[in-house]
Design a protein around this motif. Structure first.
Motif, PDB file in Angstrom:
ATOM      1  N   PRO A 181      22.735  48.039  52.739  1.00 46.63           N
ATOM      2  CA  PRO A 181      23.734  48.816  51.742  1.00 46.63           C
ATOM      3  C   PRO A 181      23.428  48.018  50.258  1.00 46.63           C
ATOM      4  N   GLU A 182      24.432  48.577  49.604  1.00 46.73           N
ATOM      5  CA  GLU A 182      24.987  47.869  48.859  1.00 46.73           C
ATOM      6  C   GLU A 182      26.513  48.290  48.146  1.00 46.73           C
ATOM      7  N   PHE A 183      27.446  47.861  48.570  1.00 47.56           N
ATOM      8  CA  PHE A 183      28.706  47.533  48.038  1.00 47.56           C
ATOM      9  C   PHE A 183      28.982  47.770  46.788  1.00 47.56           C
ATOM     10  N   TYR A 184      30.009  48.702  46.372  1.00 47.41           N
ATOM     11  CA  TYR A 184      30.651  48.473  45.062  1.00 47.41           C
ATOM     12  C   TYR A 184      32.066  48.249  45.364  1.00 47.41           C
ATOM     13  N   ALA A 218      31.269  55.129  42.908  1.00 50.09           N
ATOM     14  CA  ALA A 218      29.797  54.870  44.202  1.00 50.09           C
ATOM     15  C   ALA A 218      28.673  54.406  43.489  1.00 50.09           C
ATOM     16  N   GLN A 276      36.016  47.703  49.057  1.00 50.98           N
ATOM     17  CA  GLN A 276      34.546  48.337  48.532  1.00 50.98           C
ATOM     18  C   GLN A 276      33.732  49.648  49.052  1.00 50.98           C
ATOM     19  N   ASN A 311      38.878  45.316  50.176  1.00 46.82           N
ATOM     20  CA  ASN A 311      37.893  44.272  49.595  1.00 46.82           C
ATOM     21  C   ASN A 311      38.544  43.471  50.117  1.00 46.82           C
ATOM     22  N   ALA A 355      27.937  56.776  49.265  1.00 46.43           N
ATOM     23  CA  ALA A 355      28.861  56.346  49.579  1.00 46.43           C
ATOM     24  C   ALA A 355      28.575  56.899  51.118  1.00 46.43           C
ATOM     25  N   LYS A 406      30.814  51.395  50.576  1.00 46.31           N
ATOM     26  CA  LYS A 406      28.905  50.857  50.707  1.00 46.31           C
ATOM     27  C   LYS A 406      28.322  52.209  50.661  1.00 46.31           C
ATOM     28  N   THR A 407      27.688  51.590  50.051  1.00 47.91           N
ATOM     29  CA  THR A 407      26.591  53.399  49.247  1.00 47.91           C
ATOM     30  C   THR A 407      25.447  52.854  50.140  1.00 47.91           C
ATOM     31  N   GLU A 427      35.505  50.094  52.926  1.00 45.12           N
ATOM     32  CA  GLU A 427      36.208  49.201  53.783  1.00 45.12           C
ATOM     33  C   GLU A 427      37.547  48.361  52.914  1.00 45.12           C
TER      34      GLU A 427
END
Lengths: 216, 990
Positions: free
Chosen positions: B44-47, B462, B61, B75, B69, B63-64, B73
């Motif tokens: 996963p990548e988080f933005y 995201a 944040q 930050n 997306a 989670k993608t 979650e």
């Protein structure tokens, strides 16, 4: 009554043999019964001794391996030959399928990975025309269209297989995927819903046999 | 031939055919054309971004997975929320993937909605704007929700380009009384920042700070910090409100004065503090205050409020002694015609004991200052009615639903020549508009907001917009301005450029990676203004008959639906209201005495009539309202807004009069009395409640503070075991463990356990929604909820304790989830070993083995196993729960279950396995805190702790040893892996 029985039995036998023949057609002749000893990723292909592979005498460079009379595996949109790339040219599996080392799922190479070489290499004929399969690839890439590869390997959706963990443990890809480097067309070697294959190896090596390791 | 022989032969032949089938028939794999440098499929990548589901602005944040997306979650670096997210924030994903989103531009004609192209729409708007600007000033209105930061400034600039300053930031809950009260008492028209964490005594006058008030996640976190039992102490919380809501469930004491008299009670308490000589005042100020307070005698206040004199004096004593303390007011439910005066009274109460500057802090600017007041909205309606507005643009606000019908919004709005909605969802206001431009949702846009002093919180997409036809509102406005020949935005061509303006790339990158720029804001010292006494305190008026039958109506904001904006999201509709445990419906809460008098029972449909309107709703008998009060939740009763919201329930705001305002210009939500009339019809309440009483089972336990200090705990039924019985049970458990301790079970394994501290848990149900998001839980809908087939793996149970006549009773709340019992009753009864115990202490549930006998659920004493009665994950099923694109949200790491399969909480085993694999591959050890299940991660009160109980240094090992620790239904010897810590309640004098 007796005649009916014989007829039915004979018919059943016919069906059975046809079915078994069908099995071997899909899975490939002489399907592996035992995992080969661990080798490094695509070292010089070791002769399987089965005598069916035309790669047995090939050295890197030179002509591509001759195609067998009958190809196993489903036809793909582009006739990509693992026996040339992974076999003859000894490209490591992880060069294209790089996510096997860092992810749970494995990727097919993106077209830009293919084009990394094939923007230059085109295996031209004497007239200078690119190989038709490479031309197909370049066409897909130019149009920005994904190549719709036919999927070979898939485990059921209720299980999750961490490739990176198995790669990190030093397992060769061929262990489960067979001698891909000898396959002109990829065919499935293992039945992915045969969990017994997985648990056998786990028991031999003394690693987890917990269901929730993969099923969640 | 015989049938048996035939079947044998056919069976053999059939197997032969079946074995030949290919394992993956026809499925295709599509590679990337160009792969991304950062994205690893499967990881996963988080933005970092900011939640915009309410004006609080918590840092999140997103989670993608593979650029989609899938989870919101918190930050941890963000000062608003500190890494925690409420249920509404978790449900933002369902707004993003709502199948009923506006996907393309629409034009309203006599025949209904017709598609129109962006270019045509922009052209039409630009022309209308040009004409409006030429006709005069302020003929264009731009209405948004609460907003701040770069885009907010841009909207003002855009509007000014068309010669207009008619800008509204309309929120239904705008806290005008707090702002005005601060101006009247301290000369600063602002909402202060409150510090619950430092408070040693919290006194709330109707402020639902654990639900919707101001910044509920951050305040829940702070409150839990102060109110939990630690080191032999805890802050006492006294709630003063006519209806006991979720916030008051965490109160140690509930005081219910007569509706409208909370402010007077605050003054009575302040006077008592002064009288008892405990005021923190000196000099002339002390004299002024003493003189002012003299008229509020304890006896007089007691008579008017209905609260006993000794209670007033005691609370005053406690409030002054436990410093710093904190008094708060301004909740929407108690916003009556004298709400400003009530808030001013509370300001005075805080001031008298020296809280102002300590737990009540003013800064140079507050985000609420710019939010419009109800009075501004009615002025706008009057302007539209008079034909003074040619073009109106509405963005992210729904006045057609939240304004009382009597305010005449729809009628006036139709008089505007051109109305434009920049909307992602077709709500009631968008339905009235001539043009509907598809907006993106906050998870797909660029913005920067200032939710608290010193906080610049960035919003970044995201993922690319779900629907191609959508455009961010700011981008649309830029295009419209360009078409109209206006230069706005100071050279910025896109929303992103507006946000990044004036920032160097490294600063922007840093802000985006961390969620924003955070600085400590200097506290502005304030003093009581000399003429504070000019504020006149009197009881507010209520519309309707004051005679016997009429009851004061309290319309309260729903923690899940907020002001109605959450009603389109299945997760939020499926969340049972914590008080009534009802989901998907509207109801009217009636006190048992009133119900007796009116001869109504649960489910009886009644008409609720006020002088301004009438609605019909079922009765719910609830001891948490005063007998002279009825309560209804705000949020249902939509006539548009998607399949989950439309034509569901009733809107109590329809019962309010438009002219009911208080001194600050706020709408008085609590301004009318109503009468209830039986219709003779009944309906079934979709309640998830089993029993309202624990019946001696020792499920949710609490101990008094005095007892806790002595090391006492509330005993459960297991305390009645004799020593011999206890020894026998322990011996049996030991022998079982010995027999099970073979093979891999005998190796050193972690043992995953949870502790849940009930002195922290507020019952907000953020954990419930987080679990839905993480584990692909299906929303079953109203009909299946009526059949008690809800699928929530973790649920909040609510029990009453004590005599519920009066206000002296306790509420016990407990999150109930699979206890991962070592001695699980569900494991031995599964015929196929789908339910079994893992070596690391989990109760495993293997979906593909399960054949659906449901014996495990029958055996589970906690009733935490849930059966898939329908194929919720399959297209075509009558209860298919993932209509495209809701299925984009599904977590790929968790199986989507099919019909006939049992499921339950797994302690987020996918997160455990993910972390273990990651650690193995990176050749490092797992540390305590590396693995957090979704519920523990999101809990704003930090009540849930997860970890390895076999690691003596882990937090969970330490908390398990706490004297307050117990096992639910411990007498059954199930040996749960969840340890609850008893709640501690300050009883009697603090």
């Amino acid at each position: 009554m007796k005649r009916t029985t014989y007829l039915l039995a004979g018919g059943a036998l016919l069906c059975l043999s046809a079915a078994l023949a069908g099995v071997s057609l899909v899975r490939g002749q002489g399907a592996e019964r035992r995992a080969p000893a661990d080798t490094a990723f695509s070292a010089v292909p070791r002769s399987s001794g089965a005598g069916y592979s035309s790669l047995d005498g090939v050295r890197p460079g030179g002509d591509w391996p001759a195609l067998p009379r009958r190809l196993n595996g489903p036809a793909q949109p582009i006739f990509y030959r693992h026996d040339v790339h992974a076999g003859q040219y000894r490209m490591p599996c992880l060069y294209c399928h790089n996510n096997a080392a860092n992810s749970w799922t494995v990727n097919l190479p993106s077209e830009s990975t293919c084009m990394g070489c094939h923007i230059v290499t085109s295996a031209p004929d004497t007239a200078g025309n690119p190989d038709p399969e490479i031309a197909k690839l370049r066409d897909y890439y130019a149009k920005g269209v994904s190549i719709p590869w036919v999927r070979i390997n898939k485990i059921p959706e209720y299980s999750h297989f961490p490739h990176m963990r198995h790669v990190a443990a030093g397992l060769a890809c061929q262990t489960c995927h067979g001698n891909i480097q000898q396959m002109p067309r990829v065919f499935p070697v293992r039945d992915p819903s045969n969990m017994g294959w997985c648990t056998n190896c786990h028991m031999q090596r003394g690693v987890t046999r917990d269901c929730t390791a993969c099923h969640f | 031939m015989e049938r048996r022989r035939f079947l044998q032969v056919a069976g053999v032949a059939g197997i032969g055919v079946a074995a030949g089938c290919a394992p993956t028939s026809g499925e295709r794999l599509l590679p990337y054309v160009n792969e991304s440098d950062d994205l690893i499929p499967g990881i996963p990548e988080f933005y970092a971004s900011t939640c915009r589901e309410c004006p609080a602005g918590c840092g999140i944040q997103v989670k993608t997975r593979e650029a989609r997306a899938i989870k919101v979650e918190g930050n941890p670096a963000h000062p608003v929320g500190h890494g925690r997210v409420c249920a509404r924030g978790q449900a933002a994903l369902q707004g993003l993937y709502d199948p009923d989103r506006v996907k393309q531009p629409w034009r309203r004609t006599a025949r209904g909605l017709e598609p129109v192209t962006w270019d045509r729409a922009i052209e039409q708007i630009a022309t209308a704007l040009g004409a409006a600007a030429a006709s005069g000033a302020d003929r264009v209105a731009l209405v948004t929700g609460a907003d701040s930061g770069a885009l907010d400034a841009f909207y003002d600039e855009w509007l000014a380009a068309f010669r207009s300053h008619r800008r509204l930031r309309y929120e239904a809950f705008a806290y005008e009384p707090l702002r005005e009260a601060s101006r009247l008492t301290f000369g600063v028209a602002a909402v202060p920042e409150f510090d619950f964490a430092s408070a040693r005594y919290v006194l709330s006058f109707g402020a639902d700070f654990l639900e919707t008030w101001l910044s509920p996640v951050e305040y829940t976190r702070q409150f839990a910090e102060a109110h939990r039992y630690h080191d032999g102490r805890m802050a006492k919380f006294v709630a003063v409100e006519p209806r006991r809501g979720l916030t008051a469930y965490s109160a140690d004491e509930w005081i219910a004065p007569k509706p409208g008299t909370e402010g007077l009670l605050a003054l009575g308490i302040a006077s008592s503090v002064v009288r008892q000589g405990k005021a923190d005042l000196t000099g002339a100020e002390a004299d002024r205050v003493r003189g002012f307070c003299a008229r509020f005698t304890a006896r007089g206040v007691a008579e008017t409020t209905g609260v006993a004199e000794d209670v007033i004096d005691r609370v005053a004593r406690e409030f002054a002694a436990a410093r710093p303390s904190l008094a708060v007011a301004g909740g929407v439910a108690t916003q009556h015609r004298a709400a400003t005066q009530a808030a001013a009274a509370v300001n005075l109460l805080n001031y008298v004991v020296g809280n102002v500057g300590r737990t009540v802090r003013y800064h140079a600017a507050s985000p609420w200052e710019k939010v419009s007041r109800y009075r501004d909205a009615t002025a706008w309606i009057a302007a539209m009615q008079a034909g003074a507005v040619d073009v109106a643009l509405v963005h992210r606000t729904n006045p057609a639903f939240t304004l009382p019908k009597a305010a005449g919004f729809a009628d006036a709005f139709r008089k505007v020549h051109l109305t434009v909605a920049l909307a992602s969802h077709l709500d009631e206001t968008a339905e009235l508009c001539d043009l509907i431009l598809p907006d993106v949702t906050p998870l797909e846009e660029w913005s920067v907001v200032e939710p608290a002093a010193g906080v610049r919180s960035f919003v970044q997409p995201a993922m690319t917009p779900v629907f191609d036809g959508t455009r961010q509102a700011a981008d649309a406005l830029l295009a419209i301005a360009a078409k109209a020949g206006k230069t706005v935005g100071r050279g910025a061509a896109t929303a992103r450029e507006l946000v990044a303006a004036g920032m160097v790339p490294t600063a922007l990158d840093h802000a985006l990676q961390h969620g924003g720029e955070f600085a400590a804001a200097p506290v502005k010292p304030v003093r009581l203004v000399p003429d504070f006494a000019r504020v006149v305190y009197r009881a507010p008026a209520f519309d309707g008959d004051a005679g016997g039958e009429a009851l004061v109506l309290i319309a309260y904001p729903s923690a899940a639906l907020f002001d109605g904006r959450g009603a389109n999201k299945g997760w939020l509709q499926e969340l049972p209201d914590v008080a009534t445990k009802i989901a998907w419906q509207s109801w009217v809460e009636v006190h048992p005495d009133t119900a007796l008098r009116l001869r109504v029972a649960n489910g009886d449909l009644v008409t609720v009539t006020s002088p301004h309107g009438r609605v019909e709703a079922p009765v719910y008998v609830y001891p948490g309202v005063r007998p002279d009060v009825v309560a209804m939740p705000i949020g249902q009763g939509h006539t548009a807004y998607g399949r989950n919201a439309k034509h569901r329930g009733v809107n109590p705001l329809d019962l309010l009069g438009a002219d009911a305002v208080d001194a600050s210009g706020a709408l008085a939500f609590c301004s009318t009395r109503v009468t209830l009339a039986k219709t003779g019809r009944q309906t079934r309440l979709a309640t998830t409640e089993g029993s309202a009483r624990q019946l001696g089972r020792g499920i949710a336990r609490a101990v008094s503070l005095a007892g806790a200090l002595k090391g006492e705990v509330e005993a459960g039924p297991e305390a009645t075991l004799t020593d011999a019985e206890r020894a026998a049970v322990a011996a049996a458990a030991a022998s079982q463990r010995e027999r099970a301790n073979i093979g891999v079970y005998a190796k050193p394994n972690p043992k995953w356990e949870l502790t849940i501290d009930l002195s922290r848990c507020t019952g907000c149900q953020a954990c419930v929604t987080a679990c839905y998001a993480e584990n692909n839980l299906p929303v079953v809908g109203e009909e299946q909820t009526l059949r008690h087939r809800g699928m929530a793996w973790i649920r909040l149970e609510r029990y009453y304790e004590g005599d519920t006549a009066g206000t002296d009773w306790q509420v016990r709340q407990i999150p109930m989830l699979c206890q991962q019992c070592e001695n699980a009753p569900c494991e031995p009864v599964c015929p196929v070993y789908a339910a079994y115990h893992t070596p690391d202490g989990l109760n495993g549930q293997i979906y593909n083995r399960c054949i659906g006998t449901r014996y495990c659920a029958a055996n589970c004493p906690y009733k935490v196993r849930y059966f898939n009665w329908w194929d919720y994950g399959t297209v075509g099923d009558p209860y298919f729960a993932f209509v495209e694109p809701l299925n984009w949200q599904l977590n790929p790491d968790v199986t989507v279950r099919t019909k006939g399969v049992m499921e339950k909480c797994t302690f987020c085993v996918q997160r455990i396995r993910f972390a273990q694999t990651d650690a193995k591959v990176r050749k490092r050890e797992l540390a305590d805190g590396d693995i957090t299940p979704a519920c523990a991660q999101t809990c704003p009160a930090e009540a849930i702790v997860f970890g390895d109980a076999h690691d003596p240094s882990s937090l969970v090992s330490r908390l398990k040893q706490d004297a307050r620790g117990y096992h639910a239904l411990g007498m059954l010897n199930t040996k749960p892996g969840v340890t609850y810590l008893e709640r501690v309640i300050t009883q009697g004098e603090a």
